[in-house]
Design an enzyme around this catalytic site. Sequence first.
Site: not given
Ligand code: ZN
Length: 394
Positions: A139, A185, A232, A335
């Site tokens: 990411d 982003e 992504d 995340h």
């Molecule tokens: Zn992210």
Amino acid sequence: MLLFGGLSLVSLFSAACSAYTPLSDETLQKLPSSGTDFDIKTGAILAPILRTRVSGTPGNAAVLQHFVDFFKKELPEWRLEFHNSTSTTPLSNGLEVPFRNLIATRDPPGTRPGDVGRLAMVAHYDSKISPEGFIGAIDSAAPCAMLLHAARSIDKALTKKWEATADSLELDEQQGVQILLLDGEEAFLSWTDEDSLYGARALAADWEFTYHPAMSTFRTPLDSIDLFVLLDLLGSASPAIPSYFKTTHWAYKHMAEVEKRLRGLGMFKSSPNHPANVAKRENKKPRAEPQFLPESDKPADRFYGGGIGDDHVPFMARGVEILHIIPSPFPKVWHEIEDDGEHLDMNTVEDWARLVTAFMAEWMDLEGHFDFPRTEQKQKREINFEEKTEFAIP
Ligand SMILES: [Zn+2]
Ligand SMILES: *[C@@H]1O[C@H](CO)[C@@H](O)[C@H](O)[C@H]1NC(C)=O
């Protein structure tokens, strides 16, 4: 008016299609591997990206500089542009935070901006501010690395193609290629329309009203984008990428097809049927071959539109065609602090790099223009011969 629009779309579409020649098996087998450049500690391409790089911090500037250095050293024919903007964020106490997108473009010689459409390959390079120390390997450090590798892998073939076709191709058959490395982003506090996509929103808004010279074929840099391919969350094992948008399903199918062919040729290191993986297990029987892109046959009435907020959104809102290469469900490390170099599945990362390279090479119509080093060619042919004899897809 409607009819006029319809006609011009059809002619554009057929021009793009007539140029689409699949790569030969030989070319697919010889595309350069990302090899040691993707080593997470020492790799020239990936290692410098694997650090915290929150927008507006020195880590972010260092990664941007790494991209600039890479293009200047390895890809001097690519035109580099910064797109800078500033914005406050929920955490900036009213101060403006800088966001810097890097745009690397290679157009056919003798063309001006506005003459040619482009394939835009996109990833974001900023990292999320929390949890503290978050690296964001999938990411999107790994996707950025894939794009640098792919650009370098097709660069010489582009030169050769444009030399060979200088006199024979009409302007409307020519195409450029662009790498967009976007900043900002990630949300700082929590994802909202205002707290996310800082770089992409500023770029799409500016490009919408940046006009090419009068009489250009393409009015703005936004109009020049034939296809916006956003990578992504790539780099975890066993990804499944849905086909999100009906209007670009044909492009999805091209990528899925070249994936199938690479797998069939034994070029996918993450495949359970790759000789190296078969050798490691007792039961040598072929296993079902997975696919990163399994939805080639999706029926036309099953496209519900992607509900995923990502850098494509401000471009899609302005009519740009999007191919979104993001797994669903998201990988487990998404995340989480575990999203670091050590948690990448390196075989999967390398396979993506090869697939993205092959997709770009086909899109840019490069078959017959690769010039692989001779000795390496010979060695590789011998290796491939061995691999083929051991290797069978069920
Ligand atoms: Zn992210
Ligand atoms: C944009 O940011 C880059 C990187 O910090 C800097 O080198 C460049 O001068 C800036 N460009 C403009 C026009 O401010």
